[in-house]
Design a protein around this motif. Structure first.
Motif, PDB file in Angstrom:
ATOM      1  N   GLU A 167       7.136   3.463   4.355  1.00 48.44           N
ATOM      2  CA  GLU A 167       6.932   2.952   5.714  1.00 48.44           C
ATOM      3  C   GLU A 167       6.330   1.555   5.638  1.00 48.44           C
ATOM      4  OE1 GLU A 167       2.642   4.905   6.882  1.00 48.44           O
ATOM      5  OE2 GLU A 167       4.413   6.195   6.988  1.00 48.44           O
ATOM      6  N   SER A 168       6.637   0.770   6.646  1.00 50.87           N
ATOM      7  CA  SER A 168       6.099  -0.589   6.666  1.00 50.87           C
ATOM      8  C   SER A 168       4.594  -0.532   6.835  1.00 50.87           C
ATOM      9  CB  SER A 168       6.717  -1.384   7.821  1.00 50.87           C
ATOM     10  OG  SER A 168       8.108  -1.445   7.638  1.00 50.87           O
ATOM     11  N   ALA A 169       3.911  -1.378   6.098  1.00 46.18           N
ATOM     12  CA  ALA A 169       2.459  -1.469   6.227  1.00 46.18           C
ATOM     13  C   ALA A 169       2.141  -2.957   6.362  1.00 46.18           C
ATOM     14  CB  ALA A 169       1.790  -0.896   4.995  1.00 46.18           C
ATOM     15  N   ASP A 170       0.908  -3.289   6.657  1.00 46.56           N
ATOM     16  CA  ASP A 170       0.547  -4.700   6.863  1.00 46.56           C
ATOM     17  C   ASP A 170       1.038  -5.590   5.729  1.00 46.56           C
ATOM     18  OD1 ASP A 170      -0.541  -4.671   9.249  1.00 46.56           O
ATOM     19  OD2 ASP A 170      -2.661  -4.717   8.609  1.00 46.56           O
ATOM     20  N   GLY A 171       2.038  -6.411   5.989  1.00 44.86           N
ATOM     21  CA  GLY A 171       2.509  -7.357   4.982  1.00 44.86           C
ATOM     22  C   GLY A 171       3.169  -6.712   3.790  1.00 44.86           C
ATOM     23  N   GLY A 172       3.491  -5.445   3.866  1.00 48.59           N
ATOM     24  CA  GLY A 172       4.108  -4.801   2.707  1.00 48.59           C
ATOM     25  C   GLY A 172       4.679  -3.439   3.047  1.00 48.59           C
ATOM     26  N   VAL A 173       4.636  -2.533   2.062  1.00 44.39           N
ATOM     27  CA  VAL A 173       5.260  -1.224   2.218  1.00 44.39           C
ATOM     28  C   VAL A 173       4.327  -0.160   1.640  1.00 44.39           C
ATOM     29  CG1 VAL A 173       7.306   0.152   1.621  1.00 44.39           C
ATOM     30  CG2 VAL A 173       7.523  -2.313   1.893  1.00 44.39           C
ATOM     31  N   ARG A 174       4.181   0.937   2.363  1.00 50.06           N
ATOM     32  CA  ARG A 174       3.430   2.068   1.830  1.00 50.06           C
ATOM     33  C   ARG A 174       4.450   3.068   1.271  1.00 50.06           C
ATOM     34  NH1 ARG A 174      -1.607   3.237   2.911  1.00 50.06           N
ATOM     35  NH2 ARG A 174      -1.555   1.954   4.778  1.00 50.06           N
ATOM     36  N   VAL A 175       4.304   3.415  -0.008  1.00 45.86           N
ATOM     37  CA  VAL A 175       5.265   4.290  -0.673  1.00 45.86           C
ATOM     38  C   VAL A 175       4.573   5.608  -0.986  1.00 45.86           C
ATOM     39  CG1 VAL A 175       6.865   4.522  -2.600  1.00 45.86           C
ATOM     40  CG2 VAL A 175       6.285   2.241  -1.751  1.00 45.86           C
ATOM     41  N   GLN A 176       5.180   6.686  -0.490  1.00 43.88           N
ATOM     42  CA  GLN A 176       4.595   8.007  -0.738  1.00 43.88           C
ATOM     43  C   GLN A 176       5.377   8.677  -1.873  1.00 43.88           C
ATOM     44  OE1 GLN A 176       5.192  10.768   2.427  1.00 43.88           O
ATOM     45  NE2 GLN A 176       4.097  12.391   1.332  1.00 43.88           N
ATOM     46  N   THR A 177       4.680   9.084  -2.926  1.00 44.17           N
ATOM     47  CA  THR A 177       5.348   9.797  -4.017  1.00 44.17           C
ATOM     48  C   THR A 177       4.725  11.174  -4.172  1.00 44.17           C
ATOM     49  OG1 THR A 177       3.971   9.359  -5.973  1.00 44.17           O
ATOM     50  CG2 THR A 177       5.392   7.562  -5.221  1.00 44.17           C
ATOM     51  N   GLU A 178       5.374  11.985  -4.990  1.00 45.52           N
ATOM     52  CA  GLU A 178       4.853  13.320  -5.303  1.00 45.52           C
ATOM     53  C   GLU A 178       3.439  13.242  -5.856  1.00 45.52           C
ATOM     54  OE1 GLU A 178       7.644  16.307  -7.506  1.00 45.52           O
ATOM     55  OE2 GLU A 178       8.383  14.274  -7.812  1.00 45.52           O
ATOM     56  N   ARG A 179       3.158  12.159  -6.602  1.00 46.61           N
ATOM     57  CA  ARG A 179       1.891  12.108  -7.344  1.00 46.61           C
ATOM     58  C   ARG A 179       0.810  11.311  -6.641  1.00 46.61           C
ATOM     59  NH1 ARG A 179       3.134  10.573 -13.452  1.00 46.61           N
ATOM     60  NH2 ARG A 179       0.955  10.028 -13.297  1.00 46.61           N
ATOM     61  N   GLU A 180       1.184  10.159  -6.104  1.00 44.56           N
ATOM     62  CA  GLU A 180       0.181   9.327  -5.438  1.00 44.56           C
ATOM     63  C   GLU A 180       0.869   8.386  -4.461  1.00 44.56           C
ATOM     64  OE1 GLU A 180      -1.107   6.077  -8.537  1.00 44.56           O
ATOM     65  OE2 GLU A 180      -0.823   8.018  -9.493  1.00 44.56           O
ATOM     66  N   ASN A 181       0.081   7.708  -3.653  1.00 42.35           N
ATOM     67  CA  ASN A 181       0.644   6.727  -2.732  1.00 42.35           C
ATOM     68  C   ASN A 181       0.429   5.328  -3.300  1.00 42.35           C
ATOM     69  OD1 ASN A 181       1.318   8.778  -0.989  1.00 42.35           O
ATOM     70  ND2 ASN A 181      -0.623   8.646   0.130  1.00 42.35           N
ATOM     71  N   ILE A 182       1.356   4.448  -2.954  1.00 38.29           N
ATOM     72  CA  ILE A 182       1.271   3.080  -3.468  1.00 38.29           C
ATOM     73  C   ILE A 182       1.446   2.119  -2.318  1.00 38.29           C
ATOM     74  CG2 ILE A 182       2.469   1.380  -4.914  1.00 38.29           C
ATOM     75  CD1 ILE A 182       3.128   3.840  -6.728  1.00 38.29           C
ATOM     76  N   LEU A 183       0.559   1.158  -2.262  1.00 40.67           N
ATOM     77  CA  LEU A 183       0.683   0.088  -1.275  1.00 40.67           C
ATOM     78  C   LEU A 183       1.219  -1.120  -2.020  1.00 40.67           C
ATOM     79  CD1 LEU A 183       0.096  -0.358   1.692  1.00 40.67           C
ATOM     80  CD2 LEU A 183      -2.208  -1.135   1.053  1.00 40.67           C
ATOM     81  N   ALA A 184       2.434  -1.555  -1.659  1.00 41.51           N
ATOM     82  CA  ALA A 184       3.082  -2.619  -2.428  1.00 41.51           C
ATOM     83  C   ALA A 184       3.449  -3.773  -1.510  1.00 41.51           C
ATOM     84  CB  ALA A 184       4.341  -2.082  -3.097  1.00 41.51           C
ATOM     85  N   GLY A 185       3.429  -4.978  -2.071  1.00 42.87           N
ATOM     86  CA  GLY A 185       3.920  -6.133  -1.317  1.00 42.87           C
ATOM     87  C   GLY A 185       5.416  -5.983  -1.076  1.00 42.87           C
TER      88      GLY A 185
END
Ligand SMILES: Cc1cc2nc3c(=O)[nH]c(=O)nc-3n(C[C@H](O)[C@H](O)[C@H](O)COP(=O)(O)OP(=O)(O)OC[C@H]3O[C@@H](n4cnc5c(N)ncnc54)[C@H](O)[C@@H]3O)c2cc1C
Length: 351
Positions: A167-185
């Motif tokens: 999902e879109s997040a401030d200035g980047g993308v929030r990625v949900q995985t089985e193991r953890e979440n990642i906030l990426a540019g």
């Protein structure tokens, strides 16, 4: 609760495309995490023949500039992987006997003497070949070395970490995985044959199944790739000769079927009568990422800060170095050294 990591680039899919792009971006100083549903390099990128088939007559003409540039980049690409991983990834053959008109005028006519030198075990009866200066690699070598190279370069590889949602997040993308979440540019979809599905999706990628099988033959009896319209032989230099491949539109079925394997073995034994079939039979399948026009999909996605690098169909091993290079250039706002106009995801937007 899942913890959240913050990175410059998050890549879904640890096949040759995702890992090569991650390595290129790491070398440019970006922090990178690759998320893989299963194990790295265990899908099409492992199943492949490993031919660097620049002049395959079945390639669309628009692919040629990418093919040529990627073959030029291959020596430095392998050098970097080898030096970072301390594992060898040799070019295992350097010539190809191609049946049919090659994609460019680079083929040279064959002579019986030359065939007797590089392929004394071959039965050329009924085939008309030209020589091509083309290489091949063993995908098993890349399977060992490429993930190790990325880790040595400071990249992060999360295995058993399916991307479940973005999902879109401030200035980047929030990625949900089985193991953890990642906030990426930036997020890149490198999911191969699965690139069209949720959650990465939005591109028309279709799985095209290929059966493969190994036979055995003394290494000095076949020292070049042999490619005919129905079957190809890729000697590995250690007695294995990899035989490929079927082209099947059967969805995501990855099962090995006896009829397809028998068809490949019969065709291989006609070309290489002295080959032997190991027991048990060493056969496997892979899913190529196919696209409606046979060209890869390289460029920005509709969702902000998301990109696609997929759809490499029959040439992803060949095209990995150039894909990593041009994608990194485009993502960093530089002009890609090969035009990406023909490969833009936007060509399918009415789809
Ligand atoms: C039988 C066969 C023979 C081939 N021969 C050759 C050849 O001789 N030369 C050549 O250049 N090319 C060849 N190819 C083509 C080449 O293998 C592919 O084009 C290339 O491997 C594609 O790489 P990829 O990284 O895009 O896909 P893959 O290697 O399939 O990697 C995609 C990865 O994404 C992962 N994934 C999917 N969904 C998710 C998700 N939601 N979250 C996390 N991870 C996910 C998958 O598990 C997979 O590991 C062949 C292919 C096949 C099948």
């Amino acid at each position: 609760m899942n913890r959240t990591d913050v990175v410059d680039v998050a890549i879904a899919g640890a096949g040759i495309i995702g890992l090569s792009l991650a390595l290129e971006l790491r070398q440019r100083g970006l922090s990178v995490t690759v998320m893989e549903r299963g194990q790295a390099m265990s899908s099409a990128s492992w199943a492949a023949g490993g031919m660097l088939a620049v002049n395959d007559p079945q390639n669309p003409a628009e692919l040629m500039p990418l093919c040529v540039r990627s073959w030029e980049l291959y020596p430095s690409y392998l050098e970097i992987i080898e030096s970072l991983s301390s594992l060898p990834v040799p070019i295992r053959t350097r010539r190809t006997l191609q049946e049919g008109e090659p994609a460019s005028k680079s083929g040279q006519d064959t002579t019986a003497t030359e065939i007797a030198q590089l392929a004394p075990g071959l039965n050329p009866a009924g085939h008309s070949f030209v020589w091509l200066e083309e290489g091949s690699v063993d995908p098993n070598d890349l399977r060992a070395a490429l993930p190790a190279a990325l880790l040595a370069a400071g990249g992060t590889l999360l295995e058993s970490a399916e991307v479940l949602g973005i999902e879109s997040a401030d200035g980047g993308v929030r990625v949900q995985t089985e193991r953890e979440n990642i906030l990426a540019g930036t997020f890149v979809n490198c999911c191969g044959a699965w690139a069209g599905g949720e959650p990465c999706g939005g591109v028309p990628v279709e799985p095209i199944k290929g059966h493969m099988v190994n036979v055995r033959c003394a290494p000095d009896r076949l020292r070049c790739v042999v490619r005919t319209p129905g079957v190809y032989l890729v000697p590995r230099g250690d007695g294995r000769v990899t035989v490929g491949a079927t082209l099947e539109h059967v969805g995501f079925d990855e099962g090995v079927r006896e009829a397809q394997v028998s068809g490949l073995l019969e065709a291989a034994l006609r070309l290489l009568p002295e080959a032997t079939i190991p027991s048990p039979i060493d056969a496997w399948t892979g899913l190529r990422p196919g696209t409606p026009d046979g060209l890869p999909i390289l460029g920005p996605a509709q969702r902000a800060n998301c990109w696609h690098a997929t759809g490499h169909y029959r040439d992803g091993i060949l095209l990995a170095p150039v894909t990593a290079r041009v994608m990194a250039q485009a993502m960093l706002g530089e002009t890609p050294e090969v035009s990406l106009a023909a490969f833009s995801p936007s060509r399918f937007r009415s789809w």
